[in-house]
Design an enzyme around this catalytic site. Structure first.
Site, PDB file in Angstrom:
ATOM      1  CG  ASP A 282      43.258  47.007  30.780  1.00 41.95           C
ATOM      2  OD1 ASP A 282      43.180  46.436  31.737  1.00 41.95           O
ATOM      3  OD2 ASP A 282      43.466  46.233  29.678  1.00 41.95           O
ATOM      4  CB  SER A 283      47.149  45.295  32.693  1.00 37.41           C
ATOM      5  OG  SER A 283      45.893  44.681  31.967  1.00 37.41           O
TER       6      SER A 283
ATOM      7  CE1 TYR B  96      50.184  46.186  34.561  1.00 38.24           C
ATOM      8  CE2 TYR B  96      48.570  47.274  35.783  1.00 38.24           C
ATOM      9  CZ  TYR B  96      49.595  47.446  35.132  1.00 38.24           C
ATOM     10  OH  TYR B  96      49.992  48.508  34.613  1.00 38.24           O
ATOM     11  N   GLY B  97      47.353  40.182  36.171  1.00 32.82           N
ATOM     12  CA  GLY B  97      46.387  39.613  36.883  1.00 32.82           C
ATOM     13  C   GLY B  97      47.038  38.246  37.660  1.00 32.82           C
TER      14      GLY B  97
ATOM     15  CB  CYS C 194      42.611  47.127  34.753  1.00 26.38           C
ATOM     16  SG  CYS C 194      43.517  45.549  35.288  1.00 26.38           S
TER      17      CYS C 194
ATOM     18  CB  THR D   9      43.859  42.749  37.520  1.00 29.48           C
ATOM     19  OG1 THR D   9      43.344  41.867  36.667  1.00 29.48           O
ATOM     20  CG2 THR D   9      45.306  42.415  38.571  1.00 29.48           C
TER      21      THR D   9
ATOM     22  CD  GLU E  98      46.212  39.687  25.075  1.00 27.55           C
ATOM     23  OE1 GLU E  98      47.250  39.194  25.106  1.00 27.55           O
ATOM     24  OE2 GLU E  98      45.955  40.767  25.811  1.00 27.55           O
TER      25      GLU E  98
ATOM     26  CB  CYS F 273      38.857  39.748  33.110  1.00 30.98           C
ATOM     27  SG  CYS F 273      40.177  39.963  32.206  1.00 30.98           S
ATOM     28  CB  THR F 274      39.877  44.105  29.953  1.00 31.87           C
ATOM     29  OG1 THR F 274      40.727  43.376  30.250  1.00 31.87           O
ATOM     30  CG2 THR F 274      39.835  45.496  31.101  1.00 31.87           C
ATOM     31  CG  HIS F 275      41.395  40.331  27.615  1.00 35.22           C
ATOM     32  ND1 HIS F 275      41.889  41.201  28.615  1.00 35.22           N
ATOM     33  CD2 HIS F 275      42.397  39.941  26.705  1.00 35.22           C
ATOM     34  CE1 HIS F 275      43.108  41.785  28.069  1.00 35.22           C
ATOM     35  NE2 HIS F 275      43.321  40.641  27.072  1.00 35.22           N
TER      36      HIS F 275
HETATM   37  N1  DGL Z   1      43.167  43.911  32.247  1.00 31.89           N
HETATM   38  C1  DGL Z   1      43.150  42.417  33.194  1.00 31.89           C
HETATM   39  C2  DGL Z   1      41.900  42.611  34.138  1.00 31.89           C
HETATM   40  O1  DGL Z   1      40.905  43.190  33.483  1.00 31.89           O
HETATM   41  C3  DGL Z   1      43.631  41.420  32.401  1.00 31.89           C
HETATM   42  C4  DGL Z   1      44.802  41.091  31.878  1.00 31.89           C
HETATM   43  C5  DGL Z   1      45.796  41.118  33.147  1.00 31.89           C
HETATM   44  O2  DGL Z   1      46.013  40.276  33.708  1.00 31.89           O
HETATM   45  O3  DGL Z   1      46.435  41.961  32.891  1.00 31.89           O
HETATM   46  O4  DGL Z   1      41.899  41.973  34.994  1.00 31.89           O
END
Ligand code: DGL
Length: 271
Positions: A10-11, A42-43, A73, A75, A152, A186-188
Site C-alpha cells: 500500500d502507499s 499517492y492519492g 491500495c 489508488t 491518521e 480507499c484503505t482508510h
Molecule cells: N492507500 C491509499 C488508497 O487506498 C490512500 C492514501 C494515499 O493517498 O496514498 O487509495
C-alpha cells in the site's frame, strides 16, 4: 500447495486493513507487507508517478519470493493495475473487481456511491467495473481527500464533530440521491464506517474493499492450489520506507491489535 508468503503493499499503512482481513480468513498464511510511508500519499499524485511507485513496491515484494501480490491500495489498483498485471509472474489481485462485484450484488435500487482518493475517482475504475457488470446501475462518485488525514489523526468517532461534518460535506449528495450502497474505495475508509454509517443510515450497505479483496485472494489461492500447509499461525513481516518509530501506534488503528515494533526500513528507490 505453496509455503511462500503472500505479498501485500500500500502507499502507507492503510493497507493493514486488508492484512487484518487476510489473516482472519487464512490464519496460517505468512504475509510480507510493504507500506510506502516515505512517499505516502499517492492519492493526489500523477498517473505516471503512481505507476512508477507501484512497480517499485511490487518488485520489492517479489524480492521476498511472494506467491501472490495484492495491491491493497485503492489508488494503485485504479491507476496501475494493467502495468502490474503485465510485469508480475505471480497472481496479482487488486481491490477494484472484487469490491465492485460485491457492491453490484448488494444494491437493491441500483444506486451506488463510490468514494476514494482523487486519483481513484479520476480514473473512474470503479464506475467502469460497475457499469460492465450492469449498465443500468446509476453511479455517484466523490473524492474525499480529508478522510485519510482524519483517520491518521484518530478523528474517527461518531461523536467527533470534525469527523461528522466532513462526512456530511462529502456524502450529502449520496444521501439526497437515495444511494443504497457505498464502496469505501480507499484503505482508510473502513475505519470511518461508524461515522459514515450513522450519517447515511444503517440501511445503506458499506462495502469494505479490504474485506472483498481478501475473499478474492483466498479464492484465487485455493483455485490455484497455492495455500500453504502450515499448522502454525501465519507470520507477518512489516516493511516501510520511512521511519519505523511510532509504527505500532498507527498500525494498531488499522489492525485493531498491537503488533509491537516488528518493522524494518527499506530503501525502496533501489527496486
Ligand atoms: N492507500 C491509499 C488508497 O487506498 C490512500 C492514501 C494515499 O493517498 O496514498 O487509495
Amino acid at each position: 500447495m505453496s509455503n511462500r508468503p503472500i505479498g501485500v503493499f500500500d502507499s502507507g499503512l492503510g493497507g493493514l486493513t486488508a492484512v487484518k482481513q487476510l489473516h482472519s480468513l487464512m490464519p496460517c498464511e505468512d504475509i510480507i507487507y510493504f507500506g510506502d510511508t516515505g512517499r505516502v500519499p499517492y492519492g493526489n499524485r500523477s498517473v505516471e508517478t503512481i505507476k512508477r511507485y507501484a512497480a517499485q513496491d511490487a518488485r520489492f515484494l517479489l524480492s521476498h519470493n511472494v506467491k501472490m501480490v495484492i495491491a491493497a491500495c485503492g489508488t494503485v489498483s485504479s491507476t496501475a493495475s494493467n502495468e502490474l498485471n503485465e510485469m508480475l509472474n505471480v497472481p496479482y489481485i487488486n481491490v477494484i473487481a472484487p469490491t465492485a462485484a460485491a457492491a453490484a450484488q448488494a444494491t437493491k435500487n441500483g444506486k451506488i456511491g463510490v468514494i476514494g482518493t482523487r486519483a481513484t475517482i479520476l480514473s473512474s475504475a470503479y464506475k467502469k467495473a460497475l457499469e460492465k457488470t450492469d449498465p443500468s446501475l446509476k453511479i455517484f462518485q466523490r473524492e474525499c481527500p480529508l478522510f485519510v488525514p482524519l483517520v491518521e489523526e484518530g478523528f474517527i468517532s461518531p461523536e467527533d464533530p470534525i469527523a461528522r461534518l466532513t462526512v456530511e460535506r462529502y456524502l450529502k449528495e449520496f444521501k439526497d440521491n437515495g444511494v443504497d450502497t457505498i464502496i469505501l474505495g480507499c484503505t482508510h475508509y473502513p475505519i470511518l464506517k461508524p461515522v459514515i454509517g450513522e450519517y447515511v443510515g444503517m440501511d445503506v450497505v458499506l462495502i469494505d474493499s479490504g474485506k472483498e479483496t481478501a475473499k478474492c485472494a483466498a479464492a484465487v489461492l485455493t483455485e490455484n492450489c497455492l495455500l500453504n500447509d502450515h499448522e502454525r499461525s501465519g507470520e507477518c513481516k512489516f516493511f516501510v520506507s520511512d521511519r519505523t518509530e511510532g509504527f505500532s501506534n498507527i498500525a494498531s488503528i488499522f489492525l485493531n491489535s498491537n503488533i509491537g515494533e516488528n518493522v524494518s526500513r527499506v530503501d525502496i528507490q533501489k527496486y
